[in-house]
Design a protein around this motif. Structure first.
Motif, short mmCIF file in Angstrom:
data_model
loop_
_atom_site.label_atom_id
_atom_site.label_comp_id
_atom_site.label_asym_id
_atom_site.label_seq_id
_atom_site.Cartn_x
_atom_site.Cartn_y
_atom_site.Cartn_z
N ARG A 28 19.22 47.28 35.52
CA ARG A 28 18.65 46.56 36.69
C ARG A 28 19.93 45.91 37.47
O ARG A 28 20.77 45.60 36.74
N LYS A 29 19.38 45.57 38.49
CA LYS A 29 20.42 44.71 39.26
C LYS A 29 21.73 45.12 39.31
O LYS A 29 22.81 44.49 39.25
N LYS A 30 21.82 46.50 39.51
CA LYS A 30 23.19 47.23 39.57
C LYS A 30 23.95 47.00 40.80
O LYS A 30 25.36 46.57 40.75
N LYS A 31 23.09 46.72 42.02
CA LYS A 31 23.94 46.38 43.14
C LYS A 31 24.32 44.86 43.18
O LYS A 31 25.56 44.53 43.67
N GLN A 32 23.57 44.09 42.48
CA GLN A 32 24.10 42.61 42.35
C GLN A 32 25.31 42.51 41.43
O GLN A 32 26.20 41.52 41.83
N ALA A 33 25.18 43.39 40.55
CA ALA A 33 26.51 43.49 39.49
C ALA A 33 27.50 43.83 40.20
O ALA A 33 28.77 43.25 40.16
N ALA A 34 27.54 44.69 41.28
CA ALA A 34 28.62 45.28 42.10
C ALA A 34 29.25 44.18 42.97
O ALA A 34 30.19 44.00 43.15
N PHE A 35 28.37 43.51 43.81
CA PHE A 35 28.63 42.54 44.57
C PHE A 35 29.29 41.33 43.84
O PHE A 35 30.33 40.80 44.00
N ALA A 36 28.72 41.01 42.55
CA ALA A 36 29.53 39.89 41.83
C ALA A 36 30.99 40.24 41.23
O ALA A 36 31.74 39.50 41.62
N VAL A 37 31.14 41.66 40.88
CA VAL A 37 32.35 41.85 40.35
C VAL A 37 33.33 42.07 41.82
O VAL A 37 34.34 41.49 41.59
N CYS A 38 33.01 42.22 43.00
CA CYS A 38 33.73 42.48 44.06
C CYS A 38 34.07 41.06 44.44
O CYS A 38 35.26 40.79 44.91
N LEU A 39 33.24 40.09 44.57
CA LEU A 39 33.38 38.49 44.85
C LEU A 39 34.53 38.19 43.93
O LEU A 39 35.13 37.20 44.33
N SER A 40 34.10 38.42 42.56
CA SER A 40 35.10 37.96 41.54
C SER A 40 36.49 38.29 41.85
O SER A 40 37.52 37.71 41.46
N ILE A 41 36.73 39.59 42.23
CA ILE A 41 37.93 40.27 42.46
C ILE A 41 38.77 39.40 43.71
O ILE A 41 39.89 38.97 43.37
N TRP A 42 37.91 39.17 44.65
CA TRP A 42 38.87 38.34 45.87
C TRP A 42 38.87 36.86 45.30
O TRP A 42 39.98 36.41 46.00
#
Length: 279
Positions: free
Chosen positions: A133-147
């Motif tokens: 669940r919340k795969k899209k939220q996890a992807a957003f979190a990963v991308c935000l962490s990268i930046w």
């Protein structure tokens, strides 16, 4: 090239003056072509994602993040084009441009790493992946962490590219390589760790698919794409980071400012080749 540079160590301000400017028409034309081609392709990709934003998946989010990083790197090229024809003065703008280059390059590297991990997990745990669940939220979190990570690191080490440490707007002085702590971050977190992760995840992805008794075109295309991405990553980013390491290990001669023109030209062409391949 004559140089007049005075620095205030306490407030990190510099006055740098270049008295000579060397026009490089071939480099300018090449960067212009790269800019036009890259701009069209990345804007088209971003537009395609935006049109289908209602059906975004976690994979789309990673790919959008990668496209944004690549597009930002493309938008950095007009300054290289201007520098090739007219030469930019060595000012604080050069420090900003170098920081932008580092930020977007390593955002692209880390996003590519996240995509490789994502592919591996989906293939290695197919049934679990469907129930996550919340795969899209996890992807957003990963991308935000990268930046957040790349911007923070560049902000912390911003003094490493002050004008007084530059020979031209986009080149460091040969007698003043990157600080060791900054170099360690770039080589380990920015290259070696992503390289090992990408090679492992890509190798596992290919091995798992090859075990599947299926000769479909989709399977062959998936293996080909992952293999190509891994090879491109290795060939594209390895020379740049090896050069960073060699710049630190090899001591520059005292007369590095007065290298013969041919040697300078060859060095410039090598750097241009790296940019062309990476973009």
């Amino acid at each position: 090239m004559n140089e007049n540079c005075t620095c205030d160590v306490w407030n990190s301000t510099c006055n740098v003056q270049n008295s000579t400017c060397k026009v490089n028409t071939i480099e300018g034309v090449t960067y212009t072509l790269l800019f036009l081609l890259g701009l069209v392709l990345n804007v088209a990709a971003l537009w395609a994602f935006m049109v289908k934003r209602r059906s975004w998946t976690d994979t789309h989010i990673y790919l959008i993040n990668l496209t944004v990083a690549d597009l930002a790197l493309i938008l950095y090229l007009p300054f290289r084009i201007y520098d090739a024809f007219y030469c930019l003065e060595i000012t604080s703008l050069c420090t900003v441009l170098l920081s932008v280059h580092y930020i977007n390059m390593y955002a692209s590297i880390l996003t590519s790493t996240a995509i490789s991990v994502h592919r591996f997990l989906v293939v290695r745990f197919p049934f679990r992946a469907r129930s996550w669940r919340k795969k899209k939220q996890a992807a957003f979190a990963v991308c935000l962490s990268i930046w957040t990570v790349v911007v923070t690191l560049c902000a912390v080490f911003r003094d490493s590219n002050r004008p007084c440490k530059l020979w031209t707007c986009f080149e460091r002085r040969e007698d003043d390589p990157l600080p060791l702590n900054f170099l360690v971050f770039l080589l380990t977190l920015g290259f070696l760790a992503p390289l090992l992760i990408i090679v492992f995840c890509s190798g596992q992805f290919i091995w798992i698919l090859r075990k599947v008794e299926d000769d479909s075109a989709e399977k062959k295309n998936s293996i080909a794409i992952v293999t190509a991405n891994m090879i491109i990553f290795i060939v594209c980013y390895t020379p740049f980071h090896v050069a960073l390491l060699l710049d630190k290990l090899i001591k520059s001669p005292a007369d590095w400012r007065f290298l013969p023109p041919l040697e300078e030209d060859q060095s410039s062409e090598a750097r241009l080749g790296d940019h062309i391949f990476c973009l």
